[in-house]
Design an enzyme around this catalytic site. Sequence first.
Site, mmCIF file in Angstrom:
data_model
loop_
_atom_site.group_PDB
_atom_site.id
_atom_site.type_symbol
_atom_site.label_atom_id
_atom_site.label_comp_id
_atom_site.label_asym_id
_atom_site.label_seq_id
_atom_site.Cartn_x
_atom_site.Cartn_y
_atom_site.Cartn_z
ATOM 1 N N CYS A 197 0.841 -1.194 0.000
ATOM 2 C CA CYS A 197 0.000 0.000 0.000
ATOM 3 C C CYS A 197 0.881 1.250 0.000
ATOM 4 O O CYS A 197 1.733 1.408 0.870
ATOM 5 C CB CYS A 197 -0.874 -0.010 1.252
ATOM 6 N N CYS A 200 0.268 3.331 3.467
ATOM 7 C CA CYS A 200 0.731 2.935 4.809
ATOM 8 C C CYS A 200 1.794 1.836 4.778
ATOM 9 O O CYS A 200 2.345 1.497 5.820
ATOM 10 C CB CYS A 200 -0.459 2.465 5.656
ATOM 11 N N CYS A 213 -6.082 -2.276 0.596
ATOM 12 C CA CYS A 213 -5.080 -2.434 1.645
ATOM 13 C C CYS A 213 -5.694 -3.208 2.811
ATOM 14 O O CYS A 213 -6.837 -2.984 3.194
ATOM 15 C CB CYS A 213 -4.571 -1.078 2.114
ATOM 16 N N CYS A 216 -5.256 -0.331 6.003
ATOM 17 C CA CYS A 216 -5.856 1.001 6.082
ATOM 18 C C CYS A 216 -7.031 1.056 5.092
ATOM 19 O O CYS A 216 -7.414 0.043 4.522
ATOM 20 C CB CYS A 216 -4.826 2.116 5.813
ATOM 21 N N ASP A 333 22.108 -0.034 -16.724
ATOM 22 C CA ASP A 333 21.890 -1.188 -15.844
ATOM 23 C C ASP A 333 20.781 -2.048 -16.441
ATOM 24 O O ASP A 333 19.634 -1.636 -16.521
ATOM 25 C CB ASP A 333 21.493 -0.660 -14.461
HETATM 26 ZN ZN LIG Z 1 -2.695 0.973 3.557
#
Ligand SMILES: [Zn+2]
Length: 409
Positions: A197, A200, A213, A216, A333
């Site tokens: 997420c 959070c 999520c 949250c 790269d």
């Molecule tokens: Zn979250």
Amino acid sequence: MTQLPLRAQLASALGRSAATLSRMTGRGDGSVIGGRVGLLLEPDLLRKLARDRKLALVSATNGKTTTTRLITSALLELGEVATNAFGANMPAGHVSALSQHKGAPYGVLEVDEKYLPEVLDTTGAGVVCLMNLSRDQMDRAGEIWLLAQKWRRALSGKPTHVIANCDDPLVTWGASTAAKVTWVAGGQRWKEDSWCCPECGGPLDRKDADWACRECTFHRPEPQWALDDDVAVDPRGQRWLLDIQLPGLANRSNAVMALAVAEAFGLPVDRALPRLREVRSVAGRYTTVERDGRNARLLLAKNPAGWLEAFDVADPQLPIILSVNAQGPDGRDTSWLWDVDYRILRGRPVFVTGERRLDLALRLDVADVPFALCNTFSEALAMQPPGRVDVIANYTAFQQIRSEFGRAV
Ligand SMILES: [Zn+2]
């Protein structure tokens, strides 16, 4: 449109002259040098050129050149459109695009992800189209979560109408500070960069296209537009057969994004869609080059998500040539080669070339994909039987093939 101030007029005109000189001396299409000269003489030139126009900015890791082209094609239905058709997607390229079409009431600008906040601030664009964020050019690209955070800051407090892909959690997060968002279920093939997420750091739970999520309230918004196989579903639930010429699932998603942007400009689907169907190739992508009876279709793939899109387009019945370089525009790269699942190529004749052919060869060997190693693209092409072959190349490899085999557009 109001007249530009004298200094801006002069800067714009000198920029165009520099662009012409650059083209005449064979130093490229001139779209960047012209814009640079203009900005040197008048640092505020982009703001002045953008004034009084209706602008859409298009940003994403993948598909921005194609979607810019599709939106441009649609808006031509309304009038003249200024656009940076060849991917010069930083402010100098924007100055050049707007200078070349000074009277155009509309502008569609492809914008590098990093530059989106600056270009939005400068141009005050009314519409922003955001499609996907994933790892790209690992040695120099900014971390994508930071990019999304910058988008949030830039969109916050502005009246901009954002058209965003709600299937990409990071894009959703980046867009969700905007005052007005139209959500499009544009699909997300590459999910490796979005298991967490962005709000959070908690794990994202996924079920089919939906995601939320676990820790949250951040979750996938309800889309207004969706793609159902080859059908675009509009906010009223009406279904439109896309039937575009550009191949693959990613381009059908791009087309739905373009229809949503067109509607934000007041252009209904029945007028926009026929314009999208006119687009056959974009800056050489999907065009075919020919030598000695071998017809090679060119697919561009610059990063892991792009390779998955190219695999979706490539014909499993055909041999395939892969070419990987590692020059500046590619990123030096190439460790991302290890992120791509190449097993889908098992059973096809595979030919490997480009500066980093040995890196790619090792990767294919580990994935148990048989291949032939070729020193040059010409050699790889000559090994094909007459007929069709697909080519997947990254940026400079793609451009080398185009310049050597003719710039068919
Ligand atoms: Zn979250």
